[in-house]
Design a protein around this motif. Structure first.
Motif, mmCIF file in Angstrom:
data_model
loop_
_atom_site.group_PDB
_atom_site.id
_atom_site.type_symbol
_atom_site.label_atom_id
_atom_site.label_comp_id
_atom_site.label_asym_id
_atom_site.label_seq_id
_atom_site.Cartn_x
_atom_site.Cartn_y
_atom_site.Cartn_z
ATOM 1 N N ASP A 27 0.838 -1.206 0.000
ATOM 2 C CA ASP A 27 0.000 0.000 0.000
ATOM 3 C C ASP A 27 0.872 1.255 0.000
ATOM 4 O OD1 ASP A 27 -2.094 -1.801 0.251
ATOM 5 O OD2 ASP A 27 -2.466 -1.361 2.368
ATOM 6 N N ILE A 28 1.963 1.199 0.767
ATOM 7 C CA ILE A 28 2.864 2.352 0.840
ATOM 8 C C ILE A 28 3.566 2.559 -0.492
ATOM 9 C CG2 ILE A 28 4.914 3.289 2.001
ATOM 10 C CD1 ILE A 28 4.042 1.731 4.504
ATOM 11 N N VAL A 29 4.062 1.476 -1.089
ATOM 12 C CA VAL A 29 4.722 1.591 -2.395
ATOM 13 C C VAL A 29 3.735 2.104 -3.443
ATOM 14 C CG1 VAL A 29 5.889 0.307 -4.232
ATOM 15 C CG2 VAL A 29 6.437 -0.162 -1.833
ATOM 16 N N ALA A 30 2.498 1.613 -3.399
ATOM 17 C CA ALA A 30 1.477 2.095 -4.332
ATOM 18 C C ALA A 30 1.231 3.589 -4.147
ATOM 19 C CB ALA A 30 0.176 1.313 -4.134
ATOM 20 N N GLY A 39 2.123 10.321 -10.034
ATOM 21 C CA GLY A 39 1.139 10.366 -11.108
ATOM 22 C C GLY A 39 0.970 9.053 -11.839
ATOM 23 N N ILE A 40 1.434 7.959 -11.246
ATOM 24 C CA ILE A 40 1.348 6.641 -11.875
ATOM 25 C C ILE A 40 0.135 5.896 -11.325
ATOM 26 C CG2 ILE A 40 2.479 4.398 -12.148
ATOM 27 C CD1 ILE A 40 5.162 5.887 -11.906
ATOM 28 N N ASP A 41 -0.752 5.490 -12.197
ATOM 29 C CA ASP A 41 -1.946 4.741 -11.813
ATOM 30 C C ASP A 41 -1.585 3.263 -11.749
ATOM 31 O OD1 ASP A 41 -4.372 3.510 -11.461
ATOM 32 O OD2 ASP A 41 -5.388 4.534 -13.110
ATOM 33 N N THR A 42 -1.428 2.734 -10.543
ATOM 34 C CA THR A 42 -0.997 1.344 -10.387
ATOM 35 C C THR A 42 -2.094 0.349 -10.757
ATOM 36 O OG1 THR A 42 -1.572 1.473 -8.029
ATOM 37 C CG2 THR A 42 0.730 1.878 -8.637
ATOM 38 N N HIS A 43 -3.313 0.819 -10.961
ATOM 39 C CA HIS A 43 -4.384 -0.070 -11.406
ATOM 40 C C HIS A 43 -4.278 -0.380 -12.897
ATOM 41 C CE1 HIS A 43 -6.412 1.762 -7.778
ATOM 42 N NE2 HIS A 43 -6.559 0.477 -7.553
ATOM 43 N N THR A 44 -3.641 0.498 -13.644
ATOM 44 C CA THR A 44 -3.623 0.342 -15.101
ATOM 45 C C THR A 44 -2.226 0.205 -15.693
ATOM 46 O OG1 THR A 44 -3.619 2.756 -15.424
ATOM 47 C CG2 THR A 44 -5.769 1.654 -15.317
ATOM 48 N N GLY A 99 7.430 -11.043 -22.190
ATOM 49 C CA GLY A 99 6.392 -10.268 -22.849
ATOM 50 C C GLY A 99 5.117 -10.142 -22.053
ATOM 51 N N ARG A 100 5.080 -10.761 -20.892
ATOM 52 C CA ARG A 100 3.868 -10.709 -20.075
ATOM 53 C C ARG A 100 3.810 -9.391 -19.316
ATOM 54 N NH1 ARG A 100 2.150 -15.041 -15.314
ATOM 55 N NH2 ARG A 100 0.160 -14.034 -14.765
ATOM 56 N N PRO A 101 2.694 -8.660 -19.381
ATOM 57 C CA PRO A 101 2.607 -7.388 -18.638
ATOM 58 C C PRO A 101 2.535 -7.637 -17.138
ATOM 59 C CG PRO A 101 0.500 -7.921 -19.655
ATOM 60 C CD PRO A 101 1.470 -8.928 -20.164
ATOM 61 N N GLN A 102 3.314 -6.875 -16.394
ATOM 62 C CA GLN A 102 3.357 -7.012 -14.944
ATOM 63 C C GLN A 102 2.934 -5.704 -14.285
ATOM 64 O OE1 GLN A 102 3.879 -9.750 -13.344
ATOM 65 N NE2 GLN A 102 4.728 -11.051 -14.980
ATOM 66 N N TYR A 103 1.976 -5.796 -13.373
ATOM 67 C CA TYR A 103 1.594 -4.626 -12.597
ATOM 68 C C TYR A 103 2.707 -4.278 -11.612
ATOM 69 C CZ TYR A 103 -3.166 -4.810 -14.410
ATOM 70 O OH TYR A 103 -4.257 -4.776 -15.229
ATOM 71 N N LEU A 104 2.805 -3.006 -11.269
ATOM 72 C CA LEU A 104 3.858 -2.552 -10.364
ATOM 73 C C LEU A 104 3.650 -3.097 -8.957
ATOM 74 C CD1 LEU A 104 4.001 1.152 -11.578
ATOM 75 C CD2 LEU A 104 5.508 -0.731 -12.251
#
Length: 447
Positions: A409-412, A419-424, A432-437
């Motif tokens: 939660d803190i990193v998010a 300004g980075i939307d961690t949901h998207t 090649g697999r997309p990884q969420y932060l």
């Protein structure tokens, strides 16, 4: 040092093609181009535009939350310890008596008293990524915040790396980790100033014109097929060369690292953290690194990480907190005031935390042992809703009682402050697999 394969043919100045890149002693990450004798070019006249940034301060070893931000006055003596709480400038918020200067700035900060999700490793990895170190280990591991931001945004100024790690070398090596690039590859490792290094940052006998010629040559030298390099190492080597040549042609980074160019009043205000006490196998209390962090942010760095002190207090816990806490109170309060006076505080998010907390029970050596159940974090700036405490622990300070806040939660929240939307937002891994932060949400109370 970058090594080029092939014949060592000569340039007209007598230097070999193979050695022309071997300039200097300032490291640009693992395997990167080093710079001995860096040319002091004239500083650019324009300052970089305002940008969002992070200063991530790692309290290596596991700071004792109940002796810092969560004093337990109602607990029995074998739990509460020696410290008393003091009031802050926000009604109802108290912190440890060793932080009087921070107490006067509480309206500009927020304390999280219910941090959970600690995996228990004696390392910075989780504070710098949000993840366990084994996550995606088969493809290189998770990238740190600084590496991800470098990938997503790139530099503010081509002559200034977007990610700088100031962590001093430690005998317990994981405590001096400034944040790995993970699966992003070597191109996104942090720039690490090599010790004092300022005296080496001149480039004797090489003109800017010659550097320009060699920059053009660099683009022609490498004929290897990078599409067969799944590790990204070759792209990383190119990035190191480009980064080094950019730095060589600007004095902005050099000047930011040189505290002789700072107002002496601010140097004194931050202090130097000496004498170093309770260091053992950990980091020194380098107060001046927080000042350097501000100077780096000012010239365009997006993320600065550093390790402050050695908080593994299995013995002499209260003596250690008096020493480390007093020094942290000085330099962290100076950083907040400094950024505020410069109009930068809303653009810079400061995170101060460690890998886990300490036991409620005081042991026979007047120490506290490892405790992964709960810990605390201190956040400031970044346009966050400050002047508040989030979460609470039980009477003994051993478990999260209200509003558990996961480390992710803190990193998010740090990503959100940029300004980075961690949901998207995702970054593709080497397969090649997309990884969420991260997998958790920013802290709603702060944003």
């Amino acid at each position: 040092m970058l090594t080029l394969q092939g014949s060592a043919s000569r340039f007209c100045d007598g230097r070999s093609r193979r050695s022309f890149l071997k300039i200097g002693g300032l490291s640009f990450g693992i395997g990167g181009l080093s710079l001995a004798d860096l040319y002091r070019a004239e500083a650019a006249s324009e300052k970089p535009k305002s940008h969002k940034s992070i200063i991530n301060i790692f309290l290596a070893g596991g700071p004792p939350h109940q002796d810092m931000w969560d004093i337990k006055t109602d607990a029995p003596s074998e739990i509460r310890g020696e410290f008393r709480p003091i009031n802050t400038n926000v009604d109802g918020i108290q912190i440890c008596e060793v932080f009087p200067q921070l107490a006067g700035l509480m309206d500009k900060a927020a304390i999280i008293r219910s941090v959970v999700g600690c995996h228990g490793g004696h390392e910075a990895y989780q504070c710098f990524t949000g993840w366990d170190k084994n996550s995606l280990k088969n493809v290189g591991g998770r990238p740190s915040i600084g590496a991800a931001v470098s990938k997503l945004f790139g530099p503010v100024d081509p002559s200034v790396p977007p990610f700088v790690g100031l962590a001093a070398k430690t005998r317990h090596v994981p405590w001096s980790d400034p944040g790995h690039a993970g699966f992003l590859g070597a191109a996104y490792t942090p720039f690490k100033p090599d010790g004092p290094g300022m005296a080496n940052m001149t480039l004797n006998g090489i003109t800017l014109e010659r550097l320009a010629d060699r920059r053009r040559l660099l683009t022609k030298l490498d004929t290897l097929r990078r599409d067969t390099d799944i590790t990204g190492a070759m792209d990383g080597m190119d990035a190191f060369g480009q980064r080094a040549l950019d730095v060589l042609t600007s004095s902005r980074l050099v000047d930011a690292l040189d505290l002789s160019k700072e107002d002496p009043k601010w140097v004194e205000r931050y202090g130097d953290g000496k004498p170093y006490q309770f260091q053992y196998d950990g980091a020194p209390t380098c107060n001046e690194q927080l000042l350097i962090a501000r100077r780096l942010i000012e010239v365009g760095v997006r993320v600065v990480s550093l390790s402050f002190g050695r908080w593994d207090s299995h013995s002499q816990n209260f003596d250690l907190v008096r020493d480390h806490g007093g020094k942290l109170d000085q330099c962290l309060s100076a950083l907040i005031e400094d950024l505020d006076q410069r109009g930068m505080l809303d653009d810079v998010t400061i995170a101060v935390w460690g890998e886990f907390g300490r036991t409620p029970q005081i042991n026979g050596n007047a120490g506290r042992d490892h405790w992964t159940n709960v810990s605390s974090a201190f956040l400031a700036g970044g346009g966050l809703r400050t002047g508040q405490v989030i979460g609470s622990t039980d009477r003994m300070g051993g478990e999260a009682l209200e509003r558990p806040v996961h480390m992710q939660d803190i990193v998010a929240t740090l990503y959100h402050s940029l300004g980075i939307d961690t949901h998207t937002v995702t970054i593709p891994d080497p397969t090649g697999r997309p990884q969420y932060l991260v997998e958790h949400d920013p802290i709603a109370e702060l944003i």
